[in-house]
Design a protein around this motif. Structure first.
Motif, PDB file in Angstrom:
ATOM      1  N   GLN A 125      16.228  18.715  23.719  1.00  0.00           N
ATOM      2  CA  GLN A 125      14.945  18.580  24.414  1.00  0.00           C
ATOM      3  C   GLN A 125      15.063  17.988  25.814  1.00  0.00           C
ATOM      4  N   CYS A 126      16.084  17.172  26.076  1.00  0.00           N
ATOM      5  CA  CYS A 126      16.123  16.442  27.345  1.00  0.00           C
ATOM      6  C   CYS A 126      17.566  16.112  27.716  1.00  0.00           C
ATOM      7  N   CYS A 152      15.392   5.918  24.056  1.00  0.00           N
ATOM      8  CA  CYS A 152      14.943   7.240  23.630  1.00  0.00           C
ATOM      9  C   CYS A 152      13.480   7.190  23.228  1.00  0.00           C
ATOM     10  N   SER A 177      14.979  21.115  30.535  1.00  0.00           N
ATOM     11  CA  SER A 177      15.100  19.826  31.229  1.00  0.00           C
ATOM     12  C   SER A 177      16.205  19.930  32.271  1.00  0.00           C
ATOM     13  N   LYS A 183      19.851  13.555  30.738  1.00  0.00           N
ATOM     14  CA  LYS A 183      19.773  12.506  31.759  1.00  0.00           C
ATOM     15  C   LYS A 183      21.164  12.012  32.097  1.00  0.00           C
ATOM     16  N   THR A 193      12.403  13.263  22.706  1.00  0.00           N
ATOM     17  CA  THR A 193      11.816  14.080  23.774  1.00  0.00           C
ATOM     18  C   THR A 193      12.184  13.606  25.174  1.00  0.00           C
ATOM     19  N   ASN A 194      12.655  12.367  25.324  1.00  0.00           N
ATOM     20  CA  ASN A 194      13.104  11.890  26.638  1.00  0.00           C
ATOM     21  C   ASN A 194      14.076  10.735  26.448  1.00  0.00           C
ATOM     22  N   CYS A 225      18.377  17.281  35.520  1.00  0.00           N
ATOM     23  CA  CYS A 225      18.537  15.941  36.091  1.00  0.00           C
ATOM     24  C   CYS A 225      19.661  15.967  37.122  1.00  0.00           C
TER      25      CYS A 225
END
Length: 224
Positions: free
Chosen positions: A73-74, A133, A30, A76, A120-121, A32
């Protein structure tokens, strides 16, 4: 060790590569950009599992750290600052402070209580008060970034309320689109079994009269 997994920054206007960032191994899970696009956060895959912050203008790494004890996993960034970000993964959500002066990342794991989810995000709201989430099981959760703690039940109920409030404006605007309105139905003849019966055809009134009676010859009467 695994083969290098590069991150490439491109100039869309010039159609050319600007920077090639090489630190991760095997895969990049991932990435960002920060709100000002001055920094880029990248997260390595399962075999790497490291979080790295890059200076976009220089194309060089500022700092990095293992993302978690389990697979991340992610990643941000927050909505209003370049110096806070959040990662999610297998059974964890972690808030990070990016200390540019000391070139360090400081973690603050979220208290998820008994919730066991694979995140997952993640995304922060515009005011950076909540992080939402998404999970592999379809459940959703939130963490209050101001420091308040919620019980797991309040955690889920508050999240569902926010999702409902956020979905109402978009749902009403979606339903108001002319393209979604059903067109009027065209006229269609009724099936034969639904048609009214034809009117009865009556014979003309003259045919309803009795035929004239035919009289035979009159008998002659003789009186004596």
């Amino acid at each position: 060790m695994g083969f290098p997994a590069d991150v490439i920054i491109w100039s869309f206007a010039d159609r050319m590569e600007i920077h090639r960032l090489s630190l991760h191994k095997v895969s990049v899970q991932s990435l960002c950009f920060s709100p000002t696009e001055n920094y880029l956060a990248t997260l390595g895959g399962q075999d790497d599992n490291s979080l790295v912050i890059w200076d976009v203008s220089k194309g060089s790494a500022v700092c990095g750290t293992p993302a978690a004890s389990d697979t991340a996993q992610c990643v941000k960034f927050f909505s209003e600052t370049d110096f806070k970000l959040v990662t999610g993964g297998n059974y964890h959500v972690i808030s990070w402070d990016f200390d540019l002066e000391n070139k360090k990342l400081r973690s603050s794991p979220a208290n998820l209580g008994q919730l066991k989810r694979v995140v997952t995000n993640v995304v922060a709201d515009p005011e950076d008060k909540y992080v939402y989430c998404g999970t592999s099981t379809g459940a959703r959760g939130e963490r209050i970034l101001a420091g308040a703690h919620l019980s797991p039940l309040s955690f889920v109920l508050r999240c569902l309320l926010h999702l409902l409030l956020f979905s109402l404006p978009s749902l009403s605007s979606l339903l108001s689109r002319p393209s979604l309105l059903l067109p009027p139905l065209p006229p269609h003849p009724l099936p034969s079994r639904c048609k009214p019966p034809p009117p009865a055809i009556l014979p003309p009134p003259s045919s309803l009269l009795l035929p004239p009676v035919e009289h035979g010859p009159r008998a002659k009467v003789f009186c004596s």
